[in-house]
Design a protein around this motif. Sequence first.
Motif, PDB file in Angstrom:
ATOM      1  N   LEU A 125       0.818  -1.234   0.013  1.00 30.47           N
ATOM      2  CA  LEU A 125       0.040  -0.068  -0.025  1.00 30.47           C
ATOM      3  C   LEU A 125       0.963   1.102   0.088  1.00 30.47           C
ATOM      4  CD1 LEU A 125      -2.667  -0.978   2.754  1.00 30.47           C
ATOM      5  CD2 LEU A 125      -2.871  -0.895   0.206  1.00 30.47           C
ATOM      6  N   VAL A 126       0.438   2.520  -0.118  1.00 30.89           N
ATOM      7  CA  VAL A 126       0.981   3.730  -0.030  1.00 30.89           C
ATOM      8  C   VAL A 126       0.229   4.443   1.117  1.00 30.89           C
ATOM      9  CG1 VAL A 126       1.893   5.803  -1.295  1.00 30.89           C
ATOM     10  CG2 VAL A 126       1.612   3.729  -2.459  1.00 30.89           C
ATOM     11  N   SER A 127       1.059   4.921   1.988  1.00 31.19           N
ATOM     12  CA  SER A 127       0.723   5.735   3.105  1.00 31.19           C
ATOM     13  C   SER A 127       1.418   6.979   3.185  1.00 31.19           C
ATOM     14  CB  SER A 127       0.938   5.004   4.503  1.00 31.19           C
ATOM     15  OG  SER A 127       0.571   3.722   4.514  1.00 31.19           O
ATOM     16  N   ALA A 128       0.703   8.229   3.547  1.00 31.55           N
ATOM     17  CA  ALA A 128       1.247   9.536   3.288  1.00 31.55           C
ATOM     18  C   ALA A 128       0.703  10.317   4.208  1.00 31.55           C
ATOM     19  CB  ALA A 128       0.765  10.221   1.998  1.00 31.55           C
ATOM     20  N   VAL A 129       1.472  11.347   4.820  1.00 29.39           N
ATOM     21  CA  VAL A 129       1.162  12.320   5.725  1.00 29.39           C
ATOM     22  C   VAL A 129       2.041  13.539   5.667  1.00 29.39           C
ATOM     23  CG1 VAL A 129       2.860  11.648   7.621  1.00 29.39           C
ATOM     24  CG2 VAL A 129       0.559  12.592   8.175  1.00 29.39           C
ATOM     25  N   SER A 130       1.535  14.861   6.185  1.00 32.36           N
ATOM     26  CA  SER A 130       2.477  15.910   6.153  1.00 32.36           C
ATOM     27  C   SER A 130       2.982  16.143   7.300  1.00 32.36           C
ATOM     28  CB  SER A 130       1.717  16.908   5.609  1.00 32.36           C
ATOM     29  OG  SER A 130       0.628  17.369   6.658  1.00 32.36           O
ATOM     30  N   VAL A 131       4.470  16.863   7.288  1.00 30.91           N
ATOM     31  CA  VAL A 131       5.132  17.174   8.600  1.00 30.91           C
ATOM     32  C   VAL A 131       5.509  18.712   8.407  1.00 30.91           C
ATOM     33  CG1 VAL A 131       5.805  15.202   9.474  1.00 30.91           C
ATOM     34  CG2 VAL A 131       7.105  16.035   7.755  1.00 30.91           C
ATOM     35  N   GLY A 132       5.760  19.358   9.309  1.00 36.78           N
ATOM     36  CA  GLY A 132       6.231  20.700   8.995  1.00 36.78           C
ATOM     37  C   GLY A 132       6.656  21.500  10.246  1.00 36.78           C
ATOM     38  N   LYS A 133       7.073  22.575  10.282  1.00 35.00           N
ATOM     39  CA  LYS A 133       7.711  23.424  11.190  1.00 35.00           C
ATOM     40  C   LYS A 133       6.639  24.647  11.559  1.00 35.00           C
ATOM     41  CE  LYS A 133      11.736  25.966  11.230  1.00 35.00           C
ATOM     42  NZ  LYS A 133      13.061  26.300  11.478  1.00 35.00           N
ATOM     43  N   VAL A 134       6.268  24.676  12.738  1.00 35.30           N
ATOM     44  CA  VAL A 134       5.419  25.519  13.099  1.00 35.30           C
ATOM     45  C   VAL A 134       6.104  26.244  14.471  1.00 35.30           C
ATOM     46  CG1 VAL A 134       3.101  26.081  14.164  1.00 35.30           C
ATOM     47  CG2 VAL A 134       3.456  24.707  12.331  1.00 35.30           C
ATOM     48  N   GLU A 135       6.176  27.608  14.343  1.00 32.38           N
ATOM     49  CA  GLU A 135       7.177  28.310  15.536  1.00 32.38           C
ATOM     50  C   GLU A 135       8.066  27.406  15.936  1.00 32.38           C
ATOM     51  OE1 GLU A 135       3.620  29.582  17.677  1.00 32.38           O
ATOM     52  OE2 GLU A 135       2.967  30.919  16.152  1.00 32.38           O
ATOM     53  N   GLY A 136       9.107  26.906  15.187  1.00 29.61           N
ATOM     54  CA  GLY A 136      10.142  26.387  15.823  1.00 29.61           C
ATOM     55  C   GLY A 136      10.038  24.731  15.974  1.00 29.61           C
ATOM     56  N   THR A 137       8.682  24.534  16.102  1.00 31.01           N
ATOM     57  CA  THR A 137       8.619  23.036  16.404  1.00 31.01           C
ATOM     58  C   THR A 137       8.172  22.143  15.152  1.00 31.01           C
ATOM     59  OG1 THR A 137       7.460  23.929  18.328  1.00 31.01           O
ATOM     60  CG2 THR A 137       7.533  21.513  18.202  1.00 31.01           C
ATOM     61  N   ILE A 138       8.753  21.273  15.267  1.00 30.13           N
ATOM     62  CA  ILE A 138       8.470  19.866  13.993  1.00 30.13           C
ATOM     63  C   ILE A 138       7.199  19.405  14.488  1.00 30.13           C
ATOM     64  CG2 ILE A 138       9.250  17.906  13.108  1.00 30.13           C
ATOM     65  CD1 ILE A 138      11.098  20.145  12.362  1.00 30.13           C
ATOM     66  N   VAL A 139       6.124  19.508  13.828  1.00 32.54           N
ATOM     67  CA  VAL A 139       4.716  18.818  13.936  1.00 32.54           C
ATOM     68  C   VAL A 139       4.341  17.935  12.875  1.00 32.54           C
ATOM     69  CG1 VAL A 139       3.850  20.801  15.093  1.00 32.54           C
ATOM     70  CG2 VAL A 139       3.776  21.011  12.779  1.00 32.54           C
ATOM     71  N   LEU A 140       3.301  16.978  13.333  1.00 31.20           N
ATOM     72  CA  LEU A 140       2.659  15.968  12.420  1.00 31.20           C
ATOM     73  C   LEU A 140       1.518  16.480  11.806  1.00 31.20           C
ATOM     74  CD1 LEU A 140       3.437  13.197  11.211  1.00 31.20           C
ATOM     75  CD2 LEU A 140       2.101  12.412  13.254  1.00 31.20           C
ATOM     76  N   ASP A 141       1.168  16.099  10.441  1.00 29.13           N
ATOM     77  CA  ASP A 141      -0.263  16.393  10.006  1.00 29.13           C
ATOM     78  C   ASP A 141      -0.677  17.757  10.308  1.00 29.13           C
ATOM     79  OD1 ASP A 141      -2.340  15.728   8.728  1.00 29.13           O
ATOM     80  OD2 ASP A 141      -3.298  14.353  10.546  1.00 29.13           O
ATOM     81  N   LEU A 142      -0.380  18.718   9.590  1.00 29.90           N
ATOM     82  CA  LEU A 142      -0.558  20.212   9.511  1.00 29.90           C
ATOM     83  C   LEU A 142      -2.032  20.380   9.231  1.00 29.90           C
ATOM     84  CD1 LEU A 142       2.478  19.900   9.290  1.00 29.90           C
ATOM     85  CD2 LEU A 142       2.202  22.568   8.626  1.00 29.90           C
ATOM     86  N   THR A 179       6.246  27.794   9.231  1.00 25.65           N
ATOM     87  CA  THR A 179       7.480  27.903   8.411  1.00 25.65           C
ATOM     88  C   THR A 179       7.505  26.972   7.539  1.00 25.65           C
ATOM     89  OG1 THR A 179       8.211  28.189  10.707  1.00 25.65           O
ATOM     90  CG2 THR A 179       9.644  28.648   9.043  1.00 25.65           C
ATOM     91  N   THR A 180       7.225  25.895   7.512  1.00 22.79           N
ATOM     92  CA  THR A 180       7.556  24.685   6.750  1.00 22.79           C
ATOM     93  C   THR A 180       6.139  23.943   6.505  1.00 22.79           C
ATOM     94  OG1 THR A 180       9.864  24.996   7.314  1.00 22.79           O
ATOM     95  CG2 THR A 180       9.222  23.051   5.701  1.00 22.79           C
ATOM     96  N   ASP A 181       5.936  23.203   5.277  1.00 20.72           N
ATOM     97  CA  ASP A 181       5.130  22.193   5.114  1.00 20.72           C
ATOM     98  C   ASP A 181       5.644  20.989   4.184  1.00 20.72           C
ATOM     99  OD1 ASP A 181       2.906  20.357   4.641  1.00 20.72           O
ATOM    100  OD2 ASP A 181       2.018  21.687   3.094  1.00 20.72           O
ATOM    101  N   MET A 182       5.771  19.848   4.537  1.00 22.71           N
ATOM    102  CA  MET A 182       6.548  18.945   3.846  1.00 22.71           C
ATOM    103  C   MET A 182       5.498  17.550   3.753  1.00 22.71           C
ATOM    104  SD  MET A 182      10.459  17.122   4.321  1.00 22.71           S
ATOM    105  CE  MET A 182      10.012  16.145   5.578  1.00 22.71           C
ATOM    106  N   PRO A 183       4.975  17.381   2.596  1.00 18.44           N
ATOM    107  CA  PRO A 183       4.270  15.898   2.385  1.00 18.44           C
ATOM    108  C   PRO A 183       5.063  14.929   2.127  1.00 18.44           C
ATOM    109  CG  PRO A 183       3.770  17.535   0.677  1.00 18.44           C
ATOM    110  CD  PRO A 183       4.667  18.215   1.475  1.00 18.44           C
ATOM    111  N   VAL A 184       4.733  13.690   2.717  1.00 28.40           N
ATOM    112  CA  VAL A 184       5.507  12.477   2.705  1.00 28.40           C
ATOM    113  C   VAL A 184       4.739  11.306   2.051  1.00 28.40           C
ATOM    114  CG1 VAL A 184       7.237  11.010   3.724  1.00 28.40           C
ATOM    115  CG2 VAL A 184       7.471  13.522   4.152  1.00 28.40           C
ATOM    116  N   ALA A 185       5.193  10.716   1.095  1.00 25.92           N
ATOM    117  CA  ALA A 185       4.441   9.373   1.036  1.00 25.92           C
ATOM    118  C   ALA A 185       5.442   8.150   0.734  1.00 25.92           C
ATOM    119  CB  ALA A 185       3.540   9.533  -0.343  1.00 25.92           C
ATOM    120  N   MET A 186       4.880   7.226   1.438  1.00 21.82           N
ATOM    121  CA  MET A 186       6.041   5.858   1.588  1.00 21.82           C
ATOM    122  C   MET A 186       5.039   4.810   1.559  1.00 21.82           C
ATOM    123  SD  MET A 186       7.243   5.911   5.340  1.00 21.82           S
ATOM    124  CE  MET A 186       6.904   4.932   6.638  1.00 21.82           C
ATOM    125  N   LEU A 187       6.263   3.565   1.216  1.00 29.88           N
ATOM    126  CA  LEU A 187       5.644   2.168   1.122  1.00 29.88           C
ATOM    127  C   LEU A 187       5.910   1.921   2.603  1.00 29.88           C
ATOM    128  CD1 LEU A 187       7.001   0.837  -1.805  1.00 29.88           C
ATOM    129  CD2 LEU A 187       5.464   2.453  -1.808  1.00 29.88           C
TER     130      LEU A 187
END
Lengths: 241, 231
Positions: free
Chosen positions: A154-171, A180-188
């Motif tokens: 299967l393929v699973s995906a979620v986004s991570v990012g940086k908000v006010e200096g903290t790394i957060v999951l699923d924005l 600051t940052t939004d980074m979508p990632v999909a992986m097997l």
Amino acid sequence: MEKPEKLMVDGKRLDGRGPEELRPLKIQAGVLKRADGSAYIEMGNNKVLAAVYGPRELHPRHLQQPDTAVLRCKYNMAPFSVDDRKRPGPDRRSVEISKVIREAFEPVVFTKLYPRSGIDVFMEVLQADAGTRTAAINAAAVALADAGIPMRDLVSAVSVGKVEGTIVLDLIKEEDQYGTTDMPVAMLPRKKVITLLQMDGHLTQDEFERALALAMRGCEQIYEAQKAALKAKYATKPEEE
Amino acid sequence: MMLHVQNRELVIPGQLLAEGSYLLYGGVFKEGKCVYSSVVGLAEVRGQDIRVIPLQGCYIPKRGDFVIGVVVDTHSSGWILDLNSPYAGNLFVSGLLDRKVDLDREDISQYLKVGDAVAAEVVDVDERMRVMLEASGPGMGKVTGGKLVEIAPTKIPRVIGKKGSMSTMIQSTSGCRLRAGQNGRIMIWGDDTRMVRAVVEALLTIEREAHTSGLTDRVHQFLERIKSGGE
């Protein structure tokens, strides 16, 4: 949408989640009767419907490949899915997302088994709240499996990012827009191979590595939900009278 | 050799089934020494053999399959048949009549028309998935009378049953004749329209409940009830 004063208060986010928590997740397989395979997903306020048709005869004929099936993906946002009405139809953004989603699935689907045919994946965003491409990928993976199309994983995906200096999951939308940052990632999920990675904003190398590790943990949780959705559809139904 | 699933367990794509030297059949693939499922289905392990019975998916023509096709087009020397599959079937006049045909003298449109149902056998599928059909022999060729039912092709083995147990039971109980094509199309012939309708209903039940146990008995009871005048 106005900018909230602070995106994080005492380590809690606007919706009360901790930085490494996913939004509530709901996946259902086989929701459309006329599609070969389908799935519906809710990731927080994101609502996405995915439908798969095929393998079927591919038209127009000139797109047919003599040795493999052609995977076609279409990501579309409903006009009512966002605060300001979105002009219907494909635009630069949705064409790009369709392309990256197709490329995320191409290494997974056994296209060589079905020469000259086509597999169509349609993803319809009914309600958007940041991270719709990841929600669309999660739904499409379940829909492909539901259609009985052979896949490596299967393929699973979620986004991570940086908000006010903290790394957060699923924005959520506010974090995506004012963070600051939004980074979508999909992986097997089985082999931990990344099939999609995009980044808006910037991260230091150390932040990137932490964000990626967090995304992988998030994907594992999503994978469990996808598995559960597929098993729920096909689990032996109680005998009828 | 290590087995990670039970027999007839529900598996999903990418799930690890076993490690070691197994013989692979449909629905599985190998990476290194590990065997994984590629589809949603029921894992089946018999000694050295491992396969996954898919629960969904379209029909892919295979050599030797019996299929029921519908004529969608004609050309100078034969017909193109829809097989309820991504791939169309080719049937030539000689494959239908089992003799040499002089195309200059004979008008082949008298044998089949667009829309006709044809019982045929897949004689060859090449690497480009071009399908060659043959419809000579007893019980083959144009289908006349009867009722055509279409169900999911993955459920056809259940309609036939182990060594034909299900289809034999349906035929003997209902008095109708049954012919199941591997492509999900089933022909039913019978004099009693009520029983024909009952068989259609039974087939749809099989499609819905293919993965439950005791299905043959339930279908038998259902048909007996209709036969003795029940609803």
